[in-house]
Motif scaffolding. Structure first.
Motif, mmCIF file in Angstrom:
data_model
loop_
_atom_site.group_PDB
_atom_site.id
_atom_site.type_symbol
_atom_site.label_atom_id
_atom_site.label_comp_id
_atom_site.label_asym_id
_atom_site.label_seq_id
_atom_site.Cartn_x
_atom_site.Cartn_y
_atom_site.Cartn_z
ATOM 1 N N GLN A 104 0.396 -9.873 -2.327
ATOM 2 C CA GLN A 104 -0.697 -9.340 -1.511
ATOM 3 C C GLN A 104 -1.396 -10.458 -0.735
ATOM 4 O O GLN A 104 -1.750 -11.494 -1.267
ATOM 5 C CB GLN A 104 -1.726 -8.658 -2.418
ATOM 6 C CG GLN A 104 -2.876 -7.983 -1.693
ATOM 7 C CD GLN A 104 -2.482 -6.632 -1.104
ATOM 8 O OE1 GLN A 104 -1.719 -5.902 -1.708
ATOM 9 N NE2 GLN A 104 -2.992 -6.317 0.072
ATOM 10 N N ASP A 138 -0.442 0.411 -12.167
ATOM 11 C CA ASP A 138 0.016 -0.836 -12.784
ATOM 12 C C ASP A 138 0.125 -0.700 -14.302
ATOM 13 O O ASP A 138 1.100 -1.152 -14.913
ATOM 14 C CB ASP A 138 -0.944 -1.981 -12.450
ATOM 15 C CG ASP A 138 -0.851 -2.402 -10.986
ATOM 16 O OD1 ASP A 138 0.164 -2.037 -10.339
ATOM 17 O OD2 ASP A 138 -1.776 -3.063 -10.483
ATOM 18 N N TYR A 182 2.472 1.857 -3.475
ATOM 19 C CA TYR A 182 1.523 2.426 -4.443
ATOM 20 C C TYR A 182 1.327 3.924 -4.200
ATOM 21 O O TYR A 182 1.276 4.729 -5.129
ATOM 22 C CB TYR A 182 0.184 1.698 -4.355
ATOM 23 C CG TYR A 182 0.095 0.496 -5.268
ATOM 24 C CD1 TYR A 182 0.012 0.652 -6.644
ATOM 25 C CD2 TYR A 182 0.094 -0.796 -4.750
ATOM 26 C CE1 TYR A 182 -0.071 -0.445 -7.500
ATOM 27 C CE2 TYR A 182 0.018 -1.907 -5.580
ATOM 28 C CZ TYR A 182 -0.056 -1.717 -6.961
ATOM 29 O OH TYR A 182 -0.130 -2.819 -7.802
ATOM 30 N N LYS A 183 1.224 4.305 -2.918
ATOM 31 C CA LYS A 183 1.047 5.722 -2.588
ATOM 32 C C LYS A 183 2.275 6.537 -2.993
ATOM 33 O O LYS A 183 2.156 7.646 -3.520
ATOM 34 C CB LYS A 183 0.791 5.877 -1.088
ATOM 35 C CG LYS A 183 -0.590 5.412 -0.655
ATOM 36 C CD LYS A 183 -0.792 5.660 0.840
ATOM 37 C CE LYS A 183 -2.179 5.208 1.283
ATOM 38 N NZ LYS A 183 -2.395 5.418 2.739
ATOM 39 N N ARG A 191 -4.615 1.956 -7.995
ATOM 40 C CA ARG A 191 -3.623 0.927 -8.291
ATOM 41 C C ARG A 191 -3.640 0.472 -9.757
ATOM 42 O O ARG A 191 -2.572 0.324 -10.357
ATOM 43 C CB ARG A 191 -3.816 -0.274 -7.357
ATOM 44 C CG ARG A 191 -3.483 0.031 -5.914
ATOM 45 C CD ARG A 191 -3.508 -1.228 -5.067
ATOM 46 N NE ARG A 191 -3.193 -0.932 -3.671
ATOM 47 C CZ ARG A 191 -3.019 -1.857 -2.733
ATOM 48 N NH1 ARG A 191 -3.144 -3.144 -3.056
ATOM 49 N NH2 ARG A 191 -2.737 -1.502 -1.503
ATOM 50 N N VAL A 215 6.246 -2.262 -9.215
ATOM 51 C CA VAL A 215 5.740 -1.869 -7.896
ATOM 52 C C VAL A 215 6.114 -2.917 -6.855
ATOM 53 O O VAL A 215 6.611 -2.595 -5.769
ATOM 54 C CB VAL A 215 4.214 -1.678 -7.931
ATOM 55 C CG1 VAL A 215 3.703 -1.319 -6.527
ATOM 56 C CG2 VAL A 215 3.828 -0.598 -8.924
ATOM 57 N N ALA A 266 0.823 -1.209 0.000
ATOM 58 C CA ALA A 266 0.000 0.000 0.000
ATOM 59 C C ALA A 266 0.856 1.257 0.000
ATOM 60 O O ALA A 266 0.585 2.226 -0.739
ATOM 61 C CB ALA A 266 -0.922 -0.014 1.221
ATOM 62 N N ARG A 278 2.939 -3.666 -12.767
ATOM 63 C CA ARG A 278 2.732 -4.175 -11.405
ATOM 64 C C ARG A 278 4.031 -4.785 -10.856
ATOM 65 O O ARG A 278 4.329 -4.683 -9.671
ATOM 66 C CB ARG A 278 1.623 -5.210 -11.399
ATOM 67 C CG ARG A 278 1.333 -5.797 -10.015
ATOM 68 C CD ARG A 278 0.123 -6.728 -10.039
ATOM 69 N NE ARG A 278 -0.102 -7.353 -8.741
ATOM 70 C CZ ARG A 278 -0.678 -6.763 -7.708
ATOM 71 N NH1 ARG A 278 -1.096 -5.508 -7.827
ATOM 72 N NH2 ARG A 278 -0.853 -7.392 -6.556
#
Length: 370
Positions: free
Chosen positions: A102, A55, A32-33, A51, A63, A29, A60
């Motif tokens: 995840q 991506d 992503y921020k 997200r 990330v 999380a 993705r």
């Protein structure tokens, strides 16, 4: 976090750490921020891109790779602190391409060189020699000789003591010299005692110095040396000339010093372990309070987060061990000046005897020839 540490040969440990899914998700999380704030995504305000948009734009995998790297980099210092490991080099994380997922726990492994745990040949109290208290006649005589040589005088006279040196009398001068010797001894004694203990202590190290630790210490010594040289404004060539050595001799001296310092550290670690000497969390915090005052907590957190807190703990333990050794050392007071005079007299007597023997042999040879 679950941590497993196993010892390997060659002073290494293998570490396996499992990070809970909850922590994994928090790193994803946060990543992503961070990406949403760092890059511009058309149609979305800074930091607000969802997200799927991130991506599609960055991938993705990119990330997850970043999140994985951040998690490992942040977790490694925690492992060092929790397991009280003392690194002697950089960790090897291998070539794994596995990334966090995840909602799943994440396990990563690494190998770490650590300081060796040796045993000394003895843990008995050290026996050391130190200069005797006060100023001996031999020490006063030696100091007076040096003063006479400096002022190019053949002998110490009342006139020289008064007119040249500014004392009330020759006796007054000798008293002042004696007092100066006593003051110097008092100032130097703690360092002399520590040095004497260190020399005796490393004699009890019956183990090879790990190459990696020696190289690390050598690099540190060189860095410190050239930093001081730069501050003084002197050149390396002028230093070599002043010391009367060449660059090869300098390298050998640094290498020897590095090995001795590593031996000292290994010996102090062994002594501390044998005596049950440790550095508590309170001891560590106190060091930061002394160094940083009001900023102590922030500085300590910075060191902990960067995985360097063990360096403070390590030095505290060694300092305590050194204090323990010095407190228990058996001291023999010696008049080193008198010992040197006796050695010089014995040398001259030996040379005189050799000259007499050679002369006698030469006479015998001449008589035999005739």
């Amino acid at each position: 976090m679950q941590i497993t540490v196993n010892s390997q040969k060659d002073n290494k440990v293998s570490v396996s750490a499992t990070v809970e899914a909850k922590t994994v998700d928090s790193y994803i999380a946060k990543t992503y921020k961070d990406f949403a704030r760092r890059y511009n995504f058309p149609g979305f305000r800074k930091g607000k891109a969802p997200r799927p948009v991130v991506d599609n734009a960055l991938g993705r995998e990119a990330v997850m790779a970043t999140a994985t790297e951040n998690l490992i980099n942040d977790t490694y210092p925690q492992i060092i602190e929790e397991e009280k490991l003392y690194p002697a080099g950089q960790p090897d994380f291998g070539k794994s391409d596995e990334m966090i997922v995840q909602g799943s726990d994440f396990t990563f492994d690494f190998t770490l060189p650590v300081r060796p745990e040796i045993e000394l040949t003895s843990y008995d109290a050290l026996e050391i020699e130190l200069p005797q208290s006060g100023a001996s006649e031999a020490e006063i005589e030696e100091q007076m000789k040096q003063l006479l040589a400096h002022y190019q005088q053949e002998e110490a006279t009342e006139q020289w003591a008064k007119e040249t040196m500014g004392f009330e009398s020759l006796d007054d001068m000798k008293k002042q010299v004696a007092q100066s010797i006593e003051d110097q001894k008092e100032a130097m004694l703690p360092r002399l005692k520590e040095n004497a203990c260190v020399l005796k202590l490393i004699e009890r190290v019956d183990a090879d110095v790990p190459e990696g630790m020696a190289e690390q210490k050598e690099s540190q010594l060189l860095q410190d040396f050239f930093t001081q040289l730069q501050r003084s404004g002197a050149s390396f060539d002028s230093y070599l000339m002043q010391q009367g050595i060449d660059s090869d001799q300098f390298k050998e001296d640094v290498k020897r010093q590095a090995e001795d310092e590593v031996k000292r550290d290994m010996a102090l670690d062994a002594w501390a372990r044998h005596a049950g000497i440790e550095a508590t969390d309170e001891d560590v915090s106190h060091e930061f309070e002394v160094a940083a005052g009001e900023g102590a907590k922030d500085l300590e957190k910075e060191w902990r987060d960067s995985g360097r807190l063990y360096l403070i703990r390590e030095e505290l333990v060694r300092s305590k061990a050194m204090e323990n050794i010095m407190d228990g050392a058996k001291v023999v007071e010696v008049d080193f000046a008198k010992r040197a005079q006796e050695a010089e007299a014995a040398k001259k007597e030996s040379e005189k005897s050799d000259e007499s023997a050679n002369a006698e042999a030469q006479t015998t040879d001449e008589e035999s020839t005739e």
